[in-house]
Enzyme design. Structure first.
Site, PDB file in Angstrom:
ATOM      1  N   LYS A   1      73.487  73.406  27.721  1.00 56.00           N
ATOM      2  CA  LYS A   1      73.386  73.353  26.252  1.00 56.00           C
ATOM      3  C   LYS A   1      73.534  71.931  25.718  1.00 56.00           C
ATOM      4  CE  LYS A   1      72.442  76.435  24.634  1.00 56.00           C
ATOM      5  NZ  LYS A   1      71.068  77.009  24.602  1.00 56.00           N
ATOM      6  N   THR A   2      72.981  70.963  26.459  1.00 58.20           N
ATOM      7  CA  THR A   2      72.981  69.572  25.969  1.00 58.20           C
ATOM      8  C   THR A   2      71.572  69.005  25.864  1.00 58.20           C
ATOM      9  OG1 THR A   2      73.253  68.729  28.226  1.00 58.20           O
ATOM     10  CG2 THR A   2      75.269  69.084  26.932  1.00 58.20           C
TER      11      THR A   2
ATOM     12  N   THR B   1      66.911  71.135  29.446  1.00 56.19           N
ATOM     13  CA  THR B   1      65.568  71.710  29.603  1.00 56.19           C
ATOM     14  C   THR B   1      64.521  70.843  28.924  1.00 56.19           C
ATOM     15  OG1 THR B   1      66.532  73.935  29.668  1.00 56.19           O
ATOM     16  CG2 THR B   1      64.165  73.776  29.264  1.00 56.19           C
TER      17      THR B   1
ATOM     18  N   SER C   1      77.408  76.140  20.929  1.00 60.13           N
ATOM     19  CA  SER C   1      76.054  76.497  21.345  1.00 60.13           C
ATOM     20  C   SER C   1      76.091  77.425  22.562  1.00 60.13           C
ATOM     21  CB  SER C   1      75.254  75.234  21.666  1.00 60.13           C
ATOM     22  OG  SER C   1      73.959  75.553  22.078  1.00 60.13           O
TER      23      SER C   1
ATOM     24  N   LYS D   1      65.112  78.528  22.938  1.00 62.39           N
ATOM     25  CA  LYS D   1      65.505  77.146  22.688  1.00 62.39           C
ATOM     26  C   LYS D   1      65.353  76.828  21.198  1.00 62.39           C
ATOM     27  CE  LYS D   1      66.062  76.648  27.107  1.00 62.39           C
ATOM     28  NZ  LYS D   1      67.423  76.569  27.678  1.00 62.39           N
TER      29      LYS D   1
ATOM     30  N   TYR E   1      71.832  78.736  14.474  1.00 61.62           N
ATOM     31  CA  TYR E   1      73.032  79.567  14.462  1.00 61.62           C
ATOM     32  C   TYR E   1      73.740  79.424  13.121  1.00 61.62           C
ATOM     33  CZ  TYR E   1      72.307  79.052  19.515  1.00 61.62           C
ATOM     34  OH  TYR E   1      71.766  79.036  20.763  1.00 61.62           O
TER      35      TYR E   1
END
Length: 896
Positions: A629-630, A633, A727, A847, A851
């Site tokens: 979650k940084t 990808t 996240s 992706k 939120y």
């Protein structure tokens, strides 16, 4: 026989010349020719020629087709060394150094070395490594290292490479050290190092102890009353000169000192009453200052000092650093039925083997030679050697047996499992027909082929045909240095480290032993073979059938070393079948069960025993390690756009992430990993890379990655740890995690250690990866700083082209203008790959989710929680000379 044949060939020539000469020059014919001419006729000549032909054929078949070792007299073999003055029944009881006192020290050694490259410092470190004793080396300086953690001492023994440096410490450091030693009951070991100036009766500063230096000594012995002795056994004398001419001896003026070892001066030839033993190792009982010490008059070049050093560590640590006295020995005899004619066993060799085994069983309970056979070569020797084969089978119940390959072929040359199974089945069928046991569950591969580096078909065939559960190799992780050999388990097969004893297939005769008999005897009498048994609780030795014929060097070697061990040590020798030894080994070394894969192409020996159908040039040169979650990808996608960079093939279960180094995929072996990096058929200049975001905080990942990819470049992506935690929570919540769906984010991150396990696990997965400095330090302990790039994840999101420009410079790849390749997508809220001037290709729906904002109370909690970790990260970046990202500056500023 050779001389006689030579004479026969030399005798025929004058006869022919003489006869020739008689026909042409009768007047000059010698008398010998006249006599021969009158007594020799055609019939006798033909008979003589036929007899000579038969003798020549016999000579050729019996000697010329065999090595000259067949000429060795088999009753002139060396006798085992036996210089022990004490009977086996007089074995001493080893001292137990353990204390009932409540100790507040760690079982670890602090070594204060002269430099990182000093000879004695290296010897000390190598001996500690060989015996798996934890230690830390510090170079002697102006101040002492930190000695305590809270109310516990960090070290159980402190070793000074230089006794002089210890004695001449400044007053402040010396008082500090003595106080630590007294308060935590810590002992000191010191070594007298050679100096240019010879001292006679010089006092060691601060001690009632006097030294005489630069001496040559001989005939060492131990003090049987010394409480230091545990491994070492007193009662014998090491006759002859001691190594080196810079020995120091000690003379004391206080009862606090007691000799541990003595020796005589080299030039002392007086009567036994006149010769004065000189103390070469002394123990300070600490009666003067409360600090116990053991002081050595020389380094570790003398073999006896090596076991005395181990005893000193045991004694001074009150048993915390004691080694077990149990030593297990297994002797494998490889290549049974294999070997050139003239090197194989005769009947009398088998009888000698049985007699030696009986003798060893009296000293090593449970001992049996372990015979590995390749049945294809049964009865491939001379008549006498074939009888030797039969003698082995006749006495088969007296030995343990294991399977080699049928034709002694290297398994890595077979890529077909069915071929290997066929070979093994033929060997097994021979065993059944000849009554050889087939239930040992042990096998050894010829030349260690296929064991390590792992050849998967070998393991598969082993389990299917022979139910192999144990094997051994000298190649894991590398042949040299031997002290670093380890074991591992793969596909249910336990792999034991195998030791060499200095005997190989070509070492047949004592007089031709490399370095001569003296070298072999040195190995036995305190040298490499002796130290191997001392340093390893379980020893699997490799020998060959040829070592038991000819001069029977193996029998000489093992009987001699076992007797020498009984003479000089208190070790308890025993033996057991391979399966029992393997189970015992991994009980002692459970940390070795999981393998540590190395790159076969980095070791020339490994490359020779690795299948030619395999490759290693395509292993990744770049690892993107996350954390999750940084933006890992997105970075993966951007890297894949570069024509020089090629990602791994996707996994059917984890997609672009292989997650090899940090989960069960690692135990599937190197072949599994390599299949995702196939050789390129077109472009050999491309660089492969892999991305798995779980690598960043994996406990075992940095060490595993470095073992396989020591030259790789590592990329970590960092964003605000608070945002990363939130996240991650939202990510798994969207994937239906029941805990995340039943508990709020604030409840999760504030859960305490009394909460249910599932809640604690989720809390840890949210919070722990954000302790960036902790995990980066772990990576930096394996990789050098210039191999690690720390990427600002916020910059990658807002200005990806800028971030990628910096990254390309770090990777040293051709520059690619990402401004032309990326375009901001307003719907997604981040940059995507530009397909055209209007269209973009973005990551999937999972992706870039939007939120709900984080609650203020959660944000405040996380700011406080991460403040010490962010501060440590800032200091780390400054130390490395890296820029501090803007998000980190803001978070540190917000917390004052």
């Amino acid at each position: 026989m050779l001389d006689m044949a030579g004479e026969s060939r030399g005798a025929r020539t004058p006869l022919l010349e003489c006869g020739d000469y008689a026909h042409t020059h009768k007047t000059a014919t010698p008398r010998c020719c006249i006599w021969l001419a009158s007594h020799v006729n055609v019939r006798k000549c033909v008979a003589g020629i036929m007899l000579l032909s038969v003798l020549t054929i016999f000579f050729y078949t019996y000697y010329v087709t065999m090595p000259l070792t067949s000429l060795v007299w088999r009753d002139r073999v060396p006798r085992p060394l036996s210089q022990c003055s004490l009977l086996a029944s007089q074995q001493q009881t080893a001292r137990d150094h353990r204390s009932d006192a409540r100790l507040r020290i760690d079982a670890k050694v602090l070594v204060i070395a002269e430099s990182l490259y000093s000879r004695l410092g290296r010897d000390i470190a190598e001996l500690l490594v060989a015996n798996r004793i934890r230690y830390k080396v510090e170079v002697a300086g102006k101040s002492l290292p930190v000695l305590t953690t809270l109310d516990k001492g960090r070290y159980g023994v402190i070793v000074f490479e230089s006794l002089s440096k210890y004695a001449n410490m400044d007053k402040w450091n010396r008082e500090l050290l003595d106080k630590y030693c007294r308060e935590y009951s810590v002992g000191v070991v010191g070594f007298a190092t050679p100096g240019e100036e010879s001292l006679v009766g010089a006092q060691l500063k601060g001690f009632p102890l006097f030294m005489h230096t630069n001496l040559r000594l001989k005939d060492a012995a131990l003090n049987p009353a010394s409480p230091v002795l545990r491994l070492a056994r007193a009662g014998e004398t090491a006759w002859g000169s001691l190594p080196g001419d810079h020995w120091t001896v000690f003379r004391a003026n206080s009862s606090t000192y007691e000799p541990v070892a003595w020796a005589l001066r080299e030039n002392d030839y007086g009567t036994s009453e006149d010769r004065m033993p000189l103390a070469t190792v002394v123990q300070d009982h600490g009666r003067l200052d409360g600090v116990q010490r053991v002081l050595f008059g020389s380094g570790l070049q003398f073999w006896l000092h090596r076991i005395l050093f181990l005893d000193a560590l045991s004694y001074l640590s009150h048993g915390q650093l004691s080694l077990s006295l149990d030593r297990w020995i297994l002797v494998d005899i490889d290549d049974i039925f294999v070997g050139e004619r003239g090197t194989r066993l005769h009947e009398e060799d088998v009888s000698a083997l049985l007699a030696s085994q009986t003798a060893l069983q009296r000293l090593v309970p449970g001992f049996r030679f372990n015979l590995g056979f390749s049945a294809k070569y049964y009865h491939h020797g001379t008549i006498l050697e074939n009888r030797g084969d039969d003698a082995l089978l006749k006495n088969r119940e007296h030995f343990n047996w294991f399977c080699h390959m049928w034709n002694h072929q290297q398994p890595h040359l077979y890529n077909n499992v069915s071929q290997l199974e066929t070979e093994m089945t033929m060997n097994k069928q021979f065993a059944i027909e000849h009554g050889i046991p087939t239930n040992s569950c042990y096998s050894v591969s010829p030349h260690h082929s296929g064991v390590y580096p792992v050849h998967e078909p070998l393991y598969e065939a082993w389990r299917k045909v022979w139910d192999v559960k144990v094997t051994s190799t000298e190649e894991y992780p590398h042949l040299r240095p031997a002290r670093l050999r380890r074991g591992f388990r793969h596909r249910g097969v336990m792999v034991l480290p195998r030791q060499t004893c200095g005997l190989f297939t070509h070492t047949l005769l004592l007089e031709r032993y490399p370095g001569g008999r003296q070298r072999l005897d040195r190995s036995i009498q305190g040298g490499e073979l002796f130290q191997t048994v001392i340093n390893n609780p379980i020893n699997v030795f490799m020998t060959h059938m040829s070592n038991y014929g000819n001069d029977r060097l193996a029998l000489y070697t093992f009987e001699s070393v076992v007797k020498f061990l009984r003479c000089w040590t208190n070790v308890r020798l025993a033996s057991a079948p391979p399966l029992a030894l393997a189970e015992k080994y991994f009980q002692l070394r459970p940390d070795e069960l999981n393998p540590l894969w190395g790159n076969p192409c980095d070791d020339i020996r490994h490359r020779r025993i690795w299948s030619k159908s395999k490759w290693c040039d395509t292993l990744p040169k770049i690892l993107v390690i996350g954390p999750q979650k940084t933006g890992s990808t997105a970075l993966y996608t951007f890297l894949a756009m570069h024509p020089t960079l090629v990602p791994n093939l996707p996994s059917p279960t984890t997609y672009e992430e292989l997650q090899f180094f940090n989960n069960n995929n690692y135990l599937k072996g190197l072949d599994w990993y390599l299949n995702f990096f196939p050789p390129s058929q077109s472009n050999n200049t491309q660089i492969t890379f892999e991305k798995s975001a779980t690598y960043f905080d994996g406990d075992l990942v940095p060490r595993r990655a470095h073992a396989l990819l020591p030259n790789a470049k590592i990329i970590a992506i960092l964003i605000s740890p608070s945002k990363r935690a939130y996240s991650w929570y939202q990510h798994i919540r969207s994937h239906g995690d029941p805990i995340a769906n039943n508990y709020t984010f604030h409840t999760v991150i504030t859960a305490n250690d009394s909460s249910q396990k599932s809640l604690r696990d989720l809390r840890n997965r949210c919070l722990n990866p954000g302790k960036y400095s902790h995990y980066l330090e772990r990576w930096l302990s394996e990789y050098s700083a210039h191999q690690v790039h720390i990427l600002d994840g916020s910059l990658l999101r807002t200005e990806p082209a800028t971030a990628m420009n910096t990254l390309q410079k770090f990777l040293k790849i051709p520059h690619l203008d990402y401004n032309k390749l990326l375009k901001y997508d307003a719907k997604k809220g981040f940059f995507c790959q530009a397909v055209s001037s209007e269209k973009t290709k973005c990551l999937g729906k999972s992706k870039g989710r939007i939120y709900p904002p984080m609650e203020d109370r959660s944000a405040k909690f996380l700011r406080r929680y991460y403040t010490p970790h962010n501060t440590a990260l800032s200091k780390l970046l400054v130390r490395l000379g890296r820029p501090v990202p803007q998000w980190l500056k803001e978070e540190l500023t917000a917390n004052g």
